[in-house]
Scaffold this motif. Structure first.
Motif, PDB file in Angstrom:
ATOM      1  N   ALA A 159       0.946  -1.073  -0.086  1.00  0.00           N
ATOM      2  CA  ALA A 159      -0.125  -0.151   0.218  1.00  0.00           C
ATOM      3  C   ALA A 159       0.872   1.065  -0.044  1.00  0.00           C
ATOM      4  O   ALA A 159       1.791   1.486   0.868  1.00  0.00           O
ATOM      5  CB  ALA A 159      -0.800  -0.073   1.099  1.00  0.00           C
ATOM      6  N   SER A 160       0.781   2.223  -1.052  1.00  0.00           N
ATOM      7  CA  SER A 160       1.635   3.228  -1.037  1.00  0.00           C
ATOM      8  C   SER A 160       0.576   4.491  -0.986  1.00  0.00           C
ATOM      9  O   SER A 160      -0.428   4.551  -1.391  1.00  0.00           O
ATOM     10  CB  SER A 160       2.453   3.394  -2.492  1.00  0.00           C
ATOM     11  N   ASP A 161       1.362   5.746  -0.642  1.00  0.00           N
ATOM     12  CA  ASP A 161       0.591   7.002  -0.702  1.00  0.00           C
ATOM     13  C   ASP A 161       1.709   7.989  -0.633  1.00  0.00           C
ATOM     14  O   ASP A 161       3.016   7.741  -0.211  1.00  0.00           O
ATOM     15  CB  ASP A 161      -0.137   7.249   0.736  1.00  0.00           C
ATOM     16  N   LEU A 162       1.467   9.096  -1.069  1.00  0.00           N
ATOM     17  CA  LEU A 162       2.359  10.301  -1.064  1.00  0.00           C
ATOM     18  C   LEU A 162       2.477  10.769   0.253  1.00  0.00           C
ATOM     19  O   LEU A 162       3.678  11.462   0.970  1.00  0.00           O
ATOM     20  CB  LEU A 162       1.896  11.496  -2.030  1.00  0.00           C
ATOM     21  N   SER A 163       1.482  11.003   1.012  1.00  0.00           N
ATOM     22  CA  SER A 163       1.220  11.433   2.448  1.00  0.00           C
ATOM     23  C   SER A 163       1.797  10.730   3.502  1.00  0.00           C
ATOM     24  O   SER A 163       1.413   9.349   3.700  1.00  0.00           O
ATOM     25  CB  SER A 163      -0.174  11.821   2.550  1.00  0.00           C
ATOM     26  N   ARG A 164       2.928  11.077   4.226  1.00  0.00           N
ATOM     27  CA  ARG A 164       3.331  10.600   5.378  1.00  0.00           C
ATOM     28  C   ARG A 164       2.018  10.178   6.525  1.00  0.00           C
ATOM     29  O   ARG A 164       2.046   9.294   7.056  1.00  0.00           O
ATOM     30  CB  ARG A 164       4.341  11.133   6.041  1.00  0.00           C
ATOM     31  N   GLY A 165       1.242  11.356   6.651  1.00  0.00           N
ATOM     32  CA  GLY A 165       0.145  11.321   7.553  1.00  0.00           C
ATOM     33  C   GLY A 165      -0.716  10.190   7.344  1.00  0.00           C
ATOM     34  O   GLY A 165      -1.014   9.509   8.324  1.00  0.00           O
TER      35      GLY A 165
END
Ligand code: SAM
Length: 276
Positions: free
Chosen positions: A90-96
């Motif tokens: 699972a990937s996302d740009l946002s660390r939050g």
């Protein structure tokens, strides 16, 4: 200088920087508001509430490698990992947003999984831009996102090219996004949201800014634009799903509501296959 919101140009870099910071700040509120609807390990394609269990659009099967982009709390990936013998990242740009995903995983472990032995282990999480994936060519069988990445980038054609690059021949990319026709209407759930006020053909993004600096941006493409971007990426459009609002769903999510859902499409789901 004051905060402003409206339609104006926003480039690739400022869009990425603004949305990364915006989702970092929004992560807790997003989960507090929508977590119950989405589920900690549920796969919902959009505010209509249709699930992958009902639609099987990704057609994931045992043995596959799957990448989620714009995963947020990664509940969709968790659902897949619980049901199939697959490798899911699972990937996302946002660390939050990824911090929320990590917390949901930790809570599940602390709670002893799903309680019925169906819970998978902790998910691999990856922080990256959906338009620049740190993966080898032809390395995954499925790429997907439910309402992630596509509306939040200036260059959605680049995201489609990137998905096509990492897919194996015969692989599939499925993404949901707000239905383009919604851009002609005020983004409100009530009757005011039933009258078209702006041109569907106006591709100017919706931008919020503070002192001239972009703090949030959403980009619009018509359905035709999206189809052309799919084809230009070398993908074949297998299906374009416009999920109807089901009777069972009484929830309002921002501008999505039962009232508008009965009359207008709210979500577009594009199923795209990489030819063998
Ligand atoms: C509306 S949320 C959807 C999250 C999740 N898919 C869900 O269904 O709850 C949009 C997500 O897209 C992510 N996002 C925005 N721009 C991105 C980009 N360029 N690359 C990767 N993720 C991005 C945001 O950080 C956020 O987690």
């Amino acid at each position: 200088m004051s905060a402003q919101a409206g339609r104006r140009a926003a480039g690739d870099g400022e869009t990425r920087a603004a949305n990364r910071a915006w989702w970092d700040a929004e992560a807790d509120d997003y989960h507090a508001e929508h977590g119950a609807f989405l589920g900690d390990a549920g796969f919902v394609w959009g505010p209509e509430g249709w699930t992958e269990g009902e639609l099987d659009l990704l057609a994931v099967r045992d043995g596959m490698t799957v990448l989620e982009i714009g995963a947020g709390g990664a509940q969709c990936s968790r659902w897949l990992a619980d049901r199939y013998d697959v490798r899911v990242v699972a990937s996302d740009l946002s660390r939050g947003m990824l911090r929320t995903a990590q917390r949901l995983d930790d809570d599940r472990v602390d709670a002893g999984g799903n309680g019925d032995g169906t819970a998978s282990g902790p998910l691999p999480l990856l922080q990256c831009d959906g338009g620049a994936l740190p993966l080898a060519d032809s390395s995954v069988d499925r790429v997907f996102t439910a309402y992630g990445v596509i509306p939040f980038v200036a260059d959605s054609a680049g995201v489609l090219r990137e998905a096509a690059r990492v897919l194996r021949p015969g692989g599939r990319f499925v993404f949901s996004t707000s239905h383009p026709v919604r851009w002609a209407f005020p983004d409100v759930p009530g009757r005011e949201g039933l009258t078209a006020r702006t041109s569907y053909f106006d591709r100017t993004p919706y931008v919020e800014s503070e002192g001239g600096e972009v703090t949030y941006a959403e980009h619009h493409r018509t359905l035709g634009d999206l189809v052309r971007q799919v084809v230009a990426a070398g993908l074949a459009l297998t299906d374009l799903v416009e999920p109807e609002w089901p009777e069972r769903n009484r929830e309002t999510w921002g501008g999505w509501s039962p009232l508008r859902g009965r009359l207008l499409p709210g979500t577009a789901i594009l199923v795209c296959d990489l030819p063998r």
